[in-house]
Design an enzyme around this catalytic site. Structure first.
Site, PDB file in Angstrom:
ATOM      1  N   TYR A   1      50.867  43.938  39.082  1.00  0.00           N
ATOM      2  CA  TYR A   1      49.954  44.194  40.194  1.00  0.00           C
ATOM      3  C   TYR A   1      50.650  45.165  41.170  1.00  0.00           C
ATOM      4  O   TYR A   1      51.843  45.013  41.440  1.00  0.00           O
ATOM      5  CB  TYR A   1      49.638  42.862  40.875  1.00  0.00           C
ATOM      6  CG  TYR A   1      48.682  43.001  42.020  1.00  0.00           C
ATOM      7  CD1 TYR A   1      47.332  43.211  41.800  1.00  0.00           C
ATOM      8  CD2 TYR A   1      49.140  42.935  43.324  1.00  0.00           C
ATOM      9  CE1 TYR A   1      46.460  43.351  42.854  1.00  0.00           C
ATOM     10  CE2 TYR A   1      48.263  43.076  44.387  1.00  0.00           C
ATOM     11  CZ  TYR A   1      46.927  43.285  44.144  1.00  0.00           C
ATOM     12  OH  TYR A   1      46.061  43.431  45.194  1.00  0.00           O
TER      13      TYR A   1
ATOM     14  N   ASP B   1      52.722  35.025  36.980  1.00  0.00           N
ATOM     15  CA  ASP B   1      51.499  35.232  37.759  1.00  0.00           C
ATOM     16  C   ASP B   1      50.332  34.945  36.823  1.00  0.00           C
ATOM     17  O   ASP B   1      50.064  35.708  35.893  1.00  0.00           O
ATOM     18  CB  ASP B   1      51.475  36.681  38.276  1.00  0.00           C
ATOM     19  CG  ASP B   1      50.243  36.992  39.117  1.00  0.00           C
ATOM     20  OD1 ASP B   1      49.204  36.324  38.940  1.00  0.00           O
ATOM     21  OD2 ASP B   1      50.309  37.931  39.939  1.00  0.00           O
TER      22      ASP B   1
HETATM   23  C1  LIG Z   1      45.075  40.361  43.404  1.00  0.00           C
HETATM   24  C2  LIG Z   1      46.318  40.059  42.692  1.00  0.00           C
HETATM   25  C3  LIG Z   1      47.500  39.761  43.394  1.00  0.00           C
HETATM   26  C4  LIG Z   1      47.584  39.817  44.899  1.00  0.00           C
HETATM   27  O1  LIG Z   1      46.757  38.867  45.499  1.00  0.00           O
HETATM   28  P1  LIG Z   1      46.104  39.036  46.973  1.00  0.00           P
HETATM   29  O2  LIG Z   1      45.316  37.786  47.110  1.00  0.00           O
HETATM   30  O3  LIG Z   1      45.291  40.277  46.954  1.00  0.00           O
HETATM   31  O4  LIG Z   1      47.239  39.145  47.931  1.00  0.00           O
HETATM   32  C5  LIG Z   1      48.613  39.443  42.649  1.00  0.00           C
HETATM   33  N1  LIG Z   1      48.584  39.415  41.303  1.00  0.00           N
HETATM   34  C6  LIG Z   1      47.479  39.710  40.607  1.00  0.00           C
HETATM   35  C7  LIG Z   1      47.511  39.669  39.115  1.00  0.00           C
HETATM   36  C8  LIG Z   1      46.306  40.038  41.271  1.00  0.00           C
HETATM   37  O5  LIG Z   1      45.212  40.346  40.571  1.00  0.00           O
END
Ligand SMILES: *Cc1c(COP(=O)(O)O)cnc(C)c1O
Length: 399
Positions: free
Chosen positions: A114, A188
């Site tokens: 990201y 993540d």
């Molecule tokens: C959107 C996203 C983030 C960041 O999240 P926010 O809520 O925008 O701060 C991190 N990792 C992934 C895979 C995302 O899609």
């Protein structure tokens, strides 16, 4: 709770985990504890709470019943000991990273991340004396040669954003922990949610989420989560959140996420069945050059998908057989698919990663991460799938 929820099914846990009792009133829906602070019965109680000798609320940055309900729900779904909600995905990722990392530490991360996570590791972390190595973690040899004696964290998304490369969570966790069991493997899990994939069950130490996406699911809240062992989550709360990021989520937004989470499984089923139909449509269209979707039979990581994902997800990237100007015209011509970043909402969203979500990548980093100039990313929503296909078909016919 009367029942041992750990023995109940996913749907029961997404609805009932983290239930808040309000004796004497007994509401079915959770009230919103819209308060910044909590009144102590006496001075001794206030002192005992600060000294962590007595459990109980102090101040909403440090904890609030609505936040705890979300943390408990997501932890129950991820099979984690504990979970904590934060005010954004980046709030969760930065709180987690600052809790683990010190000056002089080294991080190994997948080369496709990201955009803001990538910027954290390339722009913020080096300012405080840290270093990150980016490598393609679909190849374990790259991982082995990147680990160092000062490596403290290995980080990746799977499927990765936006090329959808899948990484074998179990194999990465085993390799890292064989090298040094103290290195934290952090995944993540935003693209999958625990309905599709549970990294902790596969040996990862910590899961982070952008709760903005599928977990809330309705495109109306920014939020993030961290799940893992109870002592680590406590450190994230008492160190990373309290002293460094201060990224606490409002009670109202926490309430909205608890509400969204109650339908996570049925939403994910529909997101995925819509996505499978759309990926097949795109693959069969003569104006589409390439489709990146973990549910297609010729997808390169198909064996790993089958091993660790219950469903192929609902994110699709693709490239047209057309110039950049025509790809842009295609995106602009769509009527149902909204031109917007973010993902995991009820609405179908379309965007151009190279110029939007991944604009922090240099040209070289984009090419190393396999993010082409012509790549378009779709987050498939919950609309009637025939309508979505018609919208895409009309757009393709116009170019
Ligand atoms: C959107 C996203 C983030 C960041 O999240 P926010 O809520 O925008 O701060 C991190 N990792 C992934 C895979 C995302 O899609």
């Amino acid at each position: 709770m009367k029942h041992d929820l750990s023995k109940k099914g996913f749907a029961t846990r997404q609805i009932h985990a983290g239930h808040i009792e309000v004796p004497g009133i007994n509401p079915l829906a959770t009230p919103i504890f819209q308060t910044s602070t909590f009144v102590f019965e006496n001075a001794a109680q206030g002192a005992a709470r600060f000294a962590k000798k007595e459990k109980g609320y102090i101040y909403t940055r440090l904890g609030n019943p609505n936040q705890d309900q979300v943390g408990a729900k997501v932890a129950a779904l991820e099979n984690a000991e504990a979970g904590i909600v934060l005010s954004s995905g980046m709030g969760a990722i930065s709180t987690c990273f600052w809790t683990i990392l010190e000056s002089g530490d080294h991080v190994v991360a997948n080369d496709t991340l990201y955009g803001a996570t990538y910027s954290f590791l390339t722009k913020a972390f080096p300012r405080y004396g840290g270093e990150a190595t980016f490598t393609d973690l679909t190849n374990l040899e790259n991982l082995k040669s990147s680990l160092r004696s000062n490596t403290k964290l290995v980080f990746f998304e799977t499927p990765a954003n936006p090329n959808l490369n899948v990484i074998d969570i179990e194999a990465v966790a085993e390799t890292v922990h064989a090298f040094d069991k103290n290195i934290k493997v952090v995944v993540d899990n935003t693209f999958c949610t625990p309905y599709i994939q549970r990294p902790l069950d596969l040996g990862a130490d910590v899961v982070v989420h952008s709760g903005t996406k599928y977990l809330n699911g309705h495109g109306d809240v920014i939020s993030g989560m961290i799940c893992g062992k109870a002592d680590f989550i406590e450190k994230c709360r008492s160190f990373g959140l309290s002293f460094v990021t201060g990224a606490s989520l409002s009670p109202f937004d926490s309430f909205l996420i608890s509400r969204g989470l109650k339908t996570l499984d049925i939403r994910m089923e529909k997101h995925c069945s819509n996505a499978i139909a759309i990926a097949e449509f795109l693959e069969g269209h003569e104006k589409v050059n390439k489709v990146y979707y973990p549910g297609l039979p010729d997808f390169p990581g198909r064996e790993i998908v089958k091993k660790q994902m219950k469903l192929p997800g609902a994110m699709i990237s693709f490239e047209l057989n057309a110039s950049k100007a025509k790809s842009e015209a295609f995106i602009n011509s769509l009527e149902l698919c909204a031109l917007a970043v973010s993902l995991g909402d009820t609405e179908t969203l379309i965007q151009h990663p190279a110029s939007m979500t991944h604009n922090s990548y240099s040209k070289q980093a984009l090419s190393e991460a396999g993010i082409t100039e012509s790549m378009i990313r779709l987050s498939i929503g919950l609309e009637t799938v025939d309508d979505l296909i018609e919208d895409l078909k009309d757009g393709l016919e116009k170019i």
